[in-house]
Design an enzyme around this catalytic site. Sequence first.
Site, PDB file in Angstrom:
ATOM      1  N   ASN A  56       0.792  -1.215  -0.095  1.00  0.00           N
ATOM      2  CA  ASN A  56       0.006   0.042  -0.111  1.00  0.00           C
ATOM      3  C   ASN A  56       0.868   1.123  -0.038  1.00  0.00           C
ATOM      4  O   ASN A  56       1.513   1.680   1.097  1.00  0.00           O
ATOM      5  CB  ASN A  56      -0.942  -0.037   1.091  1.00  0.00           C
ATOM      6  CG  ASN A  56      -1.963  -1.131   1.215  1.00  0.00           C
ATOM      7  OD1 ASN A  56      -2.993  -1.007   0.317  1.00  0.00           O
ATOM      8  ND2 ASN A  56      -1.761  -2.207   1.622  1.00  0.00           N
ATOM      9  N   GLU A  57       1.235   1.752  -1.293  1.00  0.00           N
ATOM     10  CA  GLU A  57       1.922   2.942  -1.197  1.00  0.00           C
ATOM     11  C   GLU A  57       1.298   4.011  -1.002  1.00  0.00           C
ATOM     12  O   GLU A  57       0.288   4.266  -0.746  1.00  0.00           O
ATOM     13  CB  GLU A  57       2.436   2.858  -2.871  1.00  0.00           C
ATOM     14  CG  GLU A  57       3.188   1.905  -3.382  1.00  0.00           C
ATOM     15  CD  GLU A  57       4.592   1.583  -2.583  1.00  0.00           C
ATOM     16  OE1 GLU A  57       4.766   2.096  -1.560  1.00  0.00           O
ATOM     17  OE2 GLU A  57       5.317   0.779  -3.360  1.00  0.00           O
ATOM     18  N   PRO A  58       2.213   5.114  -0.695  1.00  0.00           N
ATOM     19  CA  PRO A  58       1.401   6.457  -0.375  1.00  0.00           C
ATOM     20  C   PRO A  58       0.428   6.791  -1.254  1.00  0.00           C
ATOM     21  O   PRO A  58       0.391   6.545  -2.459  1.00  0.00           O
ATOM     22  CB  PRO A  58       2.704   7.552  -0.432  1.00  0.00           C
ATOM     23  CG  PRO A  58       4.025   6.822  -0.358  1.00  0.00           C
ATOM     24  CD  PRO A  58       3.631   5.071  -1.126  1.00  0.00           C
TER      25      PRO A  58
ATOM     26  N   SER B  96      -2.454   5.451  -0.768  1.00  0.00           N
ATOM     27  CA  SER B  96      -3.515   4.251  -0.312  1.00  0.00           C
ATOM     28  C   SER B  96      -4.640   4.813   0.645  1.00  0.00           C
ATOM     29  O   SER B  96      -4.174   5.172   1.753  1.00  0.00           O
ATOM     30  CB  SER B  96      -2.898   2.842   0.260  1.00  0.00           C
ATOM     31  OG  SER B  96      -2.036   2.728  -0.881  1.00  0.00           O
TER      32      SER B  96
ATOM     33  N   THR C  83      10.293   1.729  -3.834  1.00  0.00           N
ATOM     34  CA  THR C  83       9.973   0.554  -3.446  1.00  0.00           C
ATOM     35  C   THR C  83      10.780  -0.320  -4.668  1.00  0.00           C
ATOM     36  O   THR C  83      11.478  -1.400  -4.440  1.00  0.00           O
ATOM     37  CB  THR C  83       8.466   0.225  -3.594  1.00  0.00           C
ATOM     38  OG1 THR C  83       8.006   0.911  -2.671  1.00  0.00           O
ATOM     39  CG2 THR C  83       8.117  -1.341  -3.352  1.00  0.00           C
TER      40      THR C  83
END
Length: 632
Positions: free
Chosen positions: A164-166, A168, A183
């Site tokens: 869940n990247e920034p 999300s 990532t």
Amino acid sequence: MSSSSSTRSHSEIFEKIPVHVFATPTAAARELAAEVRQLIEYRKAEGRNAVLGLATGSTPVPFYRELIRLHREEGLSFQNVITFNLDEYYGLAPEHPESYARFMAEQLFNHIDIPNENIHIPSGQVPGNQVFVHCREYEEAIEKAGGIDLQILGIGRTGHIGFNEPGSSKESLTRRITLDRITRQDAAGDFRGEQNVPHFAITMGVGTILRGRKLALMAWGENKAGIVARAVEGSVTDTVSASFLQEHPDARFFVDQGAASELVRFKLPWLVGPASWSPAESMRAVCWLSKKLGRPVLKLVDEDYNENGLSDLLSEQGPAYQLNIRIFNRLQNTITGWPGGKPHEDDTYRPERAKPYPKQCLVFSPEPQDAVVAMAGTMERLQDQGNHVYLANLTSGSLRVSDSEADKFAGTLNELAISTDESAAWLPQKAYADEVLRILAEKGEVGEDPELLRRLKALILRGESRDAAQAIHIASSEVSFLDLPFYEKGRYRRFKTTEEDVVAVASLLRQQRPNQIYLTGHSSDPSSVSAMTFSIVMQALQQCMGEDWRSACSIWIYSGKEKPFAPHEIDMAVPMSPTQMERKQRALGRFQQLTSLEVQAPDRDRATARHYDDLGLAQYEAIECFQRWRAA
Ligand code: F6R
């Protein structure tokens, strides 16, 4: 540092999630695994299943090792366990060496008695038009199993949990997501280059994770320290997904000392309770105050200390004028243009002693580029000032070399053989080149490298390393390649060191009998190459204890690329001129496969110089810095 405890002390008031700090990842993993065991046995007694949410990556490896140990040695059965993994790279088949399905099989499932049908991992291979349905079914399967009892988490440098990247949202569910650049950079080593890292993944959402009854997030090493502090002490924000754990009633962090180091209670302890004003702590506090107020050390006044929580320090060591001068002088004394010690000079206040001169300086580089990245200027100085520098590359670094480099080399060799003549002398080289090209074609971009190919890649890096050393005046004969077996036999995140590694380093130490050693990795992620080589060198040094050269040998630590030393952590600062920086840049340019963090090394050296300047010390172009090793 404190170890785990269930009661929270005043020093943790900035922490909005309980954080348990352990001396080592193994100790943390043991505690968490014991909890899992309890859960499994409790559920078994009730005739029910235990539902675990699992993570991949390097972080949970010690935890999985402990679960395997519990199964093998203490008879813990996983027959009543159902698992759901957080995520999978989209586009990878389960047999791909970097797929999370394969990771889980190798790291856990193949070694315990969990029934196959109880294992759930999102598929990286569902066709695009079925992704939505696949994700919905994953959510339904979790619900059908009764929900997750305990969700294990790691944390990425972007603050992601799962993938869940920034950005999300707190409500997000299982879905396909685009991976953040950071990532992908972090995974570049595993995939032999950022270009091979998938762009997408399927991940449980933040909302899915938050539905777990208990959440346990693990983090190791100082490269995670900044993001751990933001997640635990910062505000809840979708720019750091892990910060949503603050809103969960039963979430905990399990961290080692490196990952805890940016929490207020360790970084600014005087803000949360009475501090013990050791020289190191007062240095840290004064540097912090100077930075906070944007004023050089010598311009700080009593009010500054009093108004910023440092009245204790002032009453113990003040007035400000005296304290400032003491700190300023200590900082000043860290600066030296003579990292090997200045011969024939009074060395009372110098970081390194004058005698013996010249010194035998042994520089350990975990992978061949590491020492050049961190201390090219210092190596050049040591050598130019008459010392003898020996650069020992601990591992071959072959895992970093791309297929295209090997292809280029084999292609050239092949053409040379064809174009020179057809004499028998070229036959072995031609056969070798053909074999390399065949392997490359057969294995494709993502297959594992057989030994022949790894060997060639290691040789390519050897050339680059010698070339870089020459650019900083170190002769090829003074560069060695230990090719430690743990690396040659392993893969990133899955290395295992043995006594063989330690013996190889101890034998080099005995042969070199150094007066100075330079190395790195003391607080890196324990699964990283630098942390592993650090531990190997320390064990080898231990074996040499009592030998005459050993007690007189100074040990200097250079910082890892993820987290440069702050001024209060520096014992030796070696200033560099603009011309030296150009040479460092040139030396770095000899490596084909630098990561973006490595390329940015000169910027970090310049930033260190600016910090010194801001504290009121001389203005240098750049500074390489070192910490004296003090055994705990
Ligand atoms: C992987 C996952 C990720 C990792 C994170 C840290 O299943 O959920 O959130 O936990 O990227 O990775 P490592 O542990 O390799 O530092």
